[in-house]
Structures are given as C-alpha cells and as structure tokens.
Design a protein around this motif. Structure first.
Motif, PDB file in Angstrom:
ATOM      1  N   GLN A   1     -27.697  44.724  12.698  1.00  0.00           N
ATOM      2  CA  GLN A   1     -28.140  43.303  12.781  1.00  0.00           C
ATOM      3  C   GLN A   1     -26.508  42.115  12.969  1.00  0.00           C
ATOM      4  O   GLN A   1     -27.012  41.619  13.092  1.00  0.00           O
ATOM      5  N   SER A   2     -25.599  43.665  11.911  1.00  0.00           N
ATOM      6  CA  SER A   2     -24.141  42.092  11.402  1.00  0.00           C
ATOM      7  C   SER A   2     -23.554  42.212  13.066  1.00  0.00           C
ATOM      8  O   SER A   2     -22.987  41.204  13.032  1.00  0.00           O
ATOM      9  N   VAL A   3     -23.568  42.792  13.695  1.00  0.00           N
ATOM     10  CA  VAL A   3     -23.072  42.844  15.296  1.00  0.00           C
ATOM     11  C   VAL A   3     -23.449  41.991  15.684  1.00  0.00           C
ATOM     12  O   VAL A   3     -23.150  41.051  16.335  1.00  0.00           O
ATOM     13  N   ALA A   4     -24.880  41.365  15.479  1.00  0.00           N
ATOM     14  CA  ALA A   4     -25.515  40.549  16.366  1.00  0.00           C
ATOM     15  C   ALA A   4     -25.312  39.200  15.688  1.00  0.00           C
ATOM     16  O   ALA A   4     -25.037  38.292  16.615  1.00  0.00           O
ATOM     17  N   ASP A   5     -25.569  39.227  14.196  1.00  0.00           N
ATOM     18  CA  ASP A   5     -24.887  38.195  13.753  1.00  0.00           C
ATOM     19  C   ASP A   5     -23.738  37.633  14.305  1.00  0.00           C
ATOM     20  O   ASP A   5     -23.254  35.876  14.861  1.00  0.00           O
ATOM     21  N   ARG A   6     -22.688  38.613  14.913  1.00  0.00           N
ATOM     22  CA  ARG A   6     -21.573  38.007  15.100  1.00  0.00           C
ATOM     23  C   ARG A   6     -21.320  37.220  15.983  1.00  0.00           C
ATOM     24  O   ARG A   6     -20.483  36.565  16.755  1.00  0.00           O
ATOM     25  N   ILE A   7     -21.720  38.165  17.132  1.00  0.00           N
ATOM     26  CA  ILE A   7     -22.011  37.648  18.585  1.00  0.00           C
ATOM     27  C   ILE A   7     -22.441  36.415  19.129  1.00  0.00           C
ATOM     28  O   ILE A   7     -21.584  35.776  19.486  1.00  0.00           O
ATOM     29  N   ALA A   8     -23.320  36.533  17.952  1.00  0.00           N
ATOM     30  CA  ALA A   8     -25.007  35.408  17.975  1.00  0.00           C
ATOM     31  C   ALA A   8     -24.139  33.638  17.370  1.00  0.00           C
ATOM     32  O   ALA A   8     -23.750  32.659  18.619  1.00  0.00           O
ATOM     33  N   SER A   9     -23.531  34.509  16.673  1.00  0.00           N
ATOM     34  CA  SER A   9     -22.404  32.981  15.878  1.00  0.00           C
ATOM     35  C   SER A   9     -21.100  32.474  16.854  1.00  0.00           C
ATOM     36  O   SER A   9     -21.061  31.595  16.763  1.00  0.00           O
TER      37      SER A   9
ATOM     38  N   TYR B   1     -32.099  35.564  19.070  1.00  0.00           N
ATOM     39  CA  TYR B   1     -31.675  36.972  19.180  1.00  0.00           C
ATOM     40  C   TYR B   1     -32.139  37.138  17.740  1.00  0.00           C
ATOM     41  O   TYR B   1     -32.562  37.000  16.743  1.00  0.00           O
ATOM     42  N   ARG B   2     -32.041  38.770  18.778  1.00  0.00           N
ATOM     43  CA  ARG B   2     -33.459  39.850  17.865  1.00  0.00           C
ATOM     44  C   ARG B   2     -31.426  41.226  17.688  1.00  0.00           C
ATOM     45  O   ARG B   2     -31.282  41.460  19.356  1.00  0.00           O
ATOM     46  N   ALA B   3     -32.214  42.118  17.216  1.00  0.00           N
ATOM     47  CA  ALA B   3     -31.071  43.226  16.712  1.00  0.00           C
ATOM     48  C   ALA B   3     -31.974  44.394  16.234  1.00  0.00           C
ATOM     49  O   ALA B   3     -33.132  44.331  16.718  1.00  0.00           O
ATOM     50  N   GLU B   4     -31.374  45.352  16.747  1.00  0.00           N
ATOM     51  CA  GLU B   4     -31.366  46.913  16.111  1.00  0.00           C
ATOM     52  C   GLU B   4     -33.082  47.062  16.876  1.00  0.00           C
ATOM     53  O   GLU B   4     -34.054  47.370  16.676  1.00  0.00           O
ATOM     54  N   LEU B   5     -33.218  46.842  18.677  1.00  0.00           N
ATOM     55  CA  LEU B   5     -33.931  46.866  19.237  1.00  0.00           C
ATOM     56  C   LEU B   5     -34.390  47.976  20.468  1.00  0.00           C
ATOM     57  O   LEU B   5     -33.386  48.607  20.604  1.00  0.00           O
TER      58      LEU B   5
END
Length: 655
Positions: free
Chosen positions: A505-513, A520-524
């Motif tokens: 989730q932390s990586v997805a948050d950074r990329i999306a920002s 976006y959805r993470a850890e899928l």
C-alpha cells in the motif's frame, strides 16, 4: 469479450491479401497486385493510352457523329472503352457466372453498355476512364498504408550462419534448433532469439520497438530476432525456434490485423448487399415505367436517366473507403510503434473511458535494484542475500532478478530443491536442507510466520528460514520518464485513470501521488486484479464506455484478456503480451496509450466523414438524375469523385 481473445495463430488472410479481397469486392482488379509493391508507371500506361484515344474521339465526335464516317468514332472510342474497362467487364462476367450480379462491376457494365446502345459512347468511355483514375489513386493510397506495415514484414531474416564442425553453414532460420550456435556478422539481421555467448556490439532495435537508440549487448545478454547487429560479430546460442521467436509473433499479429473487422465495416458490407439490388430495380423502373405511364415520354431519355442512376448509385466509395480508412489507422499506428490487431480494436479504443494500469514494468521501469538488506536471528547481510539469491534462482520475476544481480556470484543449483512458486505471495524452496520462504507480507501471514515488520516503504522481499523470520530485502523501482505525461494526456482526453498492483500500500500511495492517478488498489493477487477490473467494467457499462487495461503481458495475461481492450507493453518481445493483447506498445512507453486512443478517435472520425460524404452526395445526385438534371458526366463525379475524395481523406490518417 471471449470472441475478441480467441487464439490468433490460425491461417487468416495476410494483411496484403485482406486488403486485396476488400478491393476486389467491388472493383475491377487489384492495383496492388497482392503482395507486390504498387507500380505507378505500370498502372498509368493503359490509362494514358485510353486517355489519348478518348480525347481524339471527343474532338472529332460531334463532326463525325451524324455523317457516313461515324464508324471512325467507334474505331477510336471503342478501343479506349475496352482498354479502360476491360478489368471491370471481365470481373463482372466472372462474378455473373458465380451468381454474384449486384456489385460495382455489374452496375458499371450495364450502365456503360447501355450508354453505347443509345449512342452515348463518349460518356461510356468517360465512366470507365475516370473509374480507373479513381482506382489508381486508391491503389496508391493502399500502397502507402501497406508500406508502413510492410516495414515490419521486411524484418523477417532470410538466413542464419549456423556453426558446424569445420566452419559455418548458411541455413534457413526455420531449420535451426534450440541450443545451436549461430554467428551474426556486423550489419546482419539477427535471425533467431538467442543469448550472446561471445562478442560485444550495438543492436538496432527500431524494427521491434521503434526506438532509434542502439542497445549495447555483451555475453549473457539476450538478442532478439529482427534486430540488426551494428558493430562487432556476435556468437549466439539459440533459445527459441523461429516459430516461437518474438519476430514471428509480431509478424503473425500484423498479418492477421485485417481479419478483425469493425462494426462500421460490417454494417457497410451488409448495407451494400441490400442497397445495390434496390438501386438496380429502381433504375429498371425508371427506364420502363415512365414511357408506359407518361404520354409523350421518350424511351431513350428515360433509359439514359436510368443509366445515370446506376452510375451515381455505385457503392464503391463506401465499400472501399471505409476499410481503407481503418487500414490506414492500423498502418498509421504501426508507424508510431503501436501494433493494433485490427479495425475492431480501433473502434473499441475510441470508446475507452477508463484506462487501468499495472504498475511494475508498465508505469515503472521494472529495473529493480537492492537498496537495503535488514537481518534478524543472527544472519549477516551476506548470508541473507545468499539465501535469497538461491531461493529466487529459478524465478523470472524482476524482484528475483535484482536479488540475484545484487548477490553477484554463481549459484549452485544443486543446493536448491523442492522449488515452489506461490502465486501472488512468493516462493518456497529447500536450500541446503533448510526450508526457505521469500515473498511479501501476505506470504508470512499465510504461513503463520511471527514477525514485527509489516509496513515497509518500498518493494520488499521478506525471508523466513525453517519457520522463523530472518529479515527483509528492500528493492527500489523508478517511474518511467513519460509515465506522468501519459496520465496527463489521458486526463486531457477526459479519460479516468487507475492502477492495480500487487505491491504494498505504501508503494502504491507514493506512485499514485506522483502521477495524479484517479484511483488505485494495492496488495492484489492476480485473481484480485480480475475482480477489481470487473468493478471498473461494471461502472463503465453504466456510462456506455469501455475499459482498457495496460500491463507488461507477463503476469497480467488474465486481466489483459478480460478488459474491453487489452494493451500490452510488448517491448523487446514479451510472448504473453503479443499473444493476449489487442494492442501492443512496442516502445514500452505508457504515453503511447494516449496516442493510440487519439489515433483511434481520428480514424473513426475520418471513417464517418467518408460515410456522410458518400451518402450525402449520392442522395443529391440521385434526385438530380431522377428528374433529368444530372447527366452521365455528373454521374461520374458522384461515383468516382466521391470515392476519390474518400480515399484522399482516408490517407490523412497516415500523416
């Protein structure tokens, strides 16, 4: 969408043949001559001869028409008619023998023979001659579209230098086996996919990727069929037979592109099937009924009007310019490094309202590198990295490759046993008799491994040995240079953007920002990605839009297949991408997604311009012909002129 993703390895017509078939459907002959290049001089020769004879006949027509020397008129104009119209006449005859009466050739034949019968020979010649001029322009336009796609077909290697005892033997690439060793000299095309075992060079990859910057290779690197060796000699060990090489799959994709017809094309084909017989019977009624019902009506005058209607009503402008427009779209996309598998997917791209991206290898470089090694339970960083490299030794995942690269030493594969890949979680294997797990946080929870490190900023590989947590390795990835531009370009077109990733989730948050993604959805897990895409598809259907999914084609094949439009980063020949996707971005550039959608809108706009132009002009001239205002000369403009304008309009897509 099951029908959209059927296997594409059947023997569908080649692109050249498919265009020829569309062309032959309503025209005299195929100016492109199958797979041969369009020869302007060859096509101009009969037109030039017929034009000279036609002008001679036109000059002396009025002088000779009502004299005993009128036979001279026929002696000049009939050869001009036969030279310019022979293809139409013979095709109409062949089709009539097969029971195919209602096509362009049939309409042209009865209209011109009728004109000759009522002594309007110049008009008959003009119809055939101008029709051939229209054909000439069409052949030239098809040739331009074909050349942009043929550039891909021409990268097929002709031979391979096979290393045998005592030297080299030149053989066909199809006869070379996996494991054989071949030599590629400077300036030669690489004939098969292989691993460099000797030599260093620069490879021109533009045929595969569209990129002009050469790619350096050294022993251990992969070289793909279709690339051109620019510098030193390379010795390659073949890793795939030619039929499975990246270039063969691309060729298969391009050759089958024309078999996927758009709904607009199918509609026009059906329309012409009913439209043409109606026109023939309407013209017959115009020729026969007024002389019977209107006192003093001239049979010759109404037959002439009927012939005018026949020529005006020829559907060639529609039946040809529509597929030509789509073919130009496919060719224009190929010029830009975007391979579209057919007109069907250009239509679908134009309806896309949401683009969903995978992260790794799509929005990010996929070039992972180890940035930190954190140990637990007394292991040193070197020991943890060694364990990780061994347990990841058989994986092709970018994370595994980065760990092996960071380890930097040879791996003793005999120490690794019981290798098991747990989809969406990680890997389990026996390393020197110890059970080693390597994967994400979900894997630790799945195997009930106690640990106190759950949230880590970045991509992480956790390790556990014999059921005890042993540490984690932090791996960094970078955004592609044009990723932010890609999202901005899509937003500018009013398209929603989203990202689905198996990363934290932390990586997805950074990329999306950083990119400004809408959702976006993470850890899928892979199956979670399909479920998430289903939600996007459901939302899109409420607004009558379509959803495109963009992935790297390696782990995302199920999601690519499920999307309305599957777009894959084909790059240097990802097999799953080329086989599964509807559109392949050969440069691995996410900005090409917006470009592909823009090109699809432009193609569809030009196609509808052609439809409206053709139907509008024909409707006006049919009305004028029915009341006797339009002559055969105007009829020629209504048919050939409209077809010519539509062809020139379709050619704009390539620019």
């Amino acid at each position: 969408m099951a029908d959209n993703h059927a296997p594409r390895h059947g023997h569908a017509p080649s692109t050249d043949l498919a265009v020829s078939q569309a062309h032959d459907h309503c025209c005299s002959h195929d100016h492109s001559h199958g797979s041969e290049d369009f020869d302007l001089r060859r096509e101009l020769r009969p037109i030039a001869i017929a034009t000279v004879l036609f002008l001679m006949g036109l000059v002396f027509n009025d002088t000779l028409h009502n004299t005993p020397f009128a036979i001279a008129e026929y002696a000049v104009l009939l050869p001009a008619y036969l030279i310019s119209g022979w293809g139409v006449l013979t095709t109409a005859g062949r089709n009539s023998l097969r029971g195919q009466f209602f096509d362009e050739n049939f309409l042209m034949t009865i209209a011109t023979l009728g004109a000759i019968a009522i002594h309007e020979i110049p008009e008959a010649v003009a119809v055939m001659l101008f029709f051939q001029v229209g054909e000439l322009f069409q052949g030239y336009s098809v040739g331009r579209s074909r050349r942009s796609i043929k550039a891909l077909l021409e990268i097929r290697p002709d031979s391979a230098n096979l290393r045998v005892e005592g030297g080299l033997r030149q053989v066909s690439p199809a006869t070379v086996n996996v494991g054989d060793v071949i030599l590629v000299r400077p300036g030669e095309k690489i004939p098969l996919d292989g691993e460099v075992v000797e030599g260093k060079s620069q490879l021109d990859t533009s045929a595969l990727t569209g990129e002009s910057v050469p790619r350096p290779v050294a022993p251990g690197d992969t070289a793909l069929a279709g690339m051109i060796n620019q510098a030193g000699a390379l010795t390659l060990r073949v890793t795939k037979p030619f039929g499975e090489s990246s270039i063969a799959k691309i060729l298969d994709l391009v050759e089958n592109a024309s078999s996927k017809k758009a709904d607009t094309e199918k509609f026009i084909t059906r329309f012409a099937r009913y439209y043409t017989p109606v026109v023939v019977f309407l013209s017959l009624a115009v020729a026969l009924l007024p002389p019977l019902l209107i006192p003093g009506a001239s049979q010759t005058e109404w037959v002439y009007r009927a012939l005018v209607l026949l020529v005006i009503s020829c559907p060639c402008g529609l039946v040809i310019s529509i597929p030509l427009g789509y073919f130009g779209g496919v060719g224009g996309a190929a010029k830009r490094g975007i391979l579209v598998k057919g007109a069907l997917f250009l239509d679908a791209l134009a309806q896309v309202k949401t683009v969903v991206f995978d992260k790794t290898g799509t929005l990010t470089q996929g070039n992972f590198r180890v940035t930190n090694v954190v140990t637990h339970n007394g292991l040193s960083q070197t020991q943890l990295l060694e364990l990780a490299a061994h347990v990841e030794s058989q994986s092709n995942h970018p994370v595994a490759q980065s760990i092996r690269q960071a380890y930097g030493r040879a791996i003793d594969h005999s120490t690794v046993q019981g290798y098991e890949e747990i989809s969406g979680h990680g890997i389990r294997a026996q390393v020197n008799g110890r059970t080693v797990l390597a994967g994400n946080d979900r894997l630790l929870h799945r195997e009930a491994i106690p640990h106190d490190v759950c949230v880590v900023a970045g991509t992480v590989a956790h390790l556990a040995v014999n059921g005890e947590y042993s540490g984690h390795i932090l791996i960094a990835d970078e955004l592609k240079p044009d990723a932010a531009e890609a999202i901005r370009a899509l937003h500018a077109q009013g398209i929603q953007t989203a990202m689905l990733t198996g990363d934290s989730q932390s990586v997805a948050d950074r990329i999306a920002s950083q990119l400004g993604l809408d959702q976006y959805r993470a850890e899928l897990l892979p199956e979670d990605k399909v479920a998430a895409l289903e939600e996007f598809l459901h939302q899109a259907r409420q607004t009558k839009g379509k959803v495109a999914f963009v992935g790297d084609g390696i782990n995302d094949a199920p999601v690519i297949a499920r999307a309305d439009v599957g777009i894959a980063m084909g790059g240097l020949g990802a097999d799953a991408a080329i086989e599964t996707a509807d559109v392949v971005i050969m440069t691995d550039s996410p900005a090409k997604v917006a470009e592909a959608i823009h090109l699809a809108h432009r193609t569809l706009g030009i196609v509808w311009q052609n439809i409206i132009l053709a139907l509008g002009v024909k409707a006006v001239f049919i009305a004028l012909g029915a009341i006797g205002v339009a002559t055969l000369w105007e009829a020629v403009f209504a048919d050939v002129g409209v077809a010519l304008l539509a062809i020139l309009n379709a050619g704009r897509i390539l620019r």
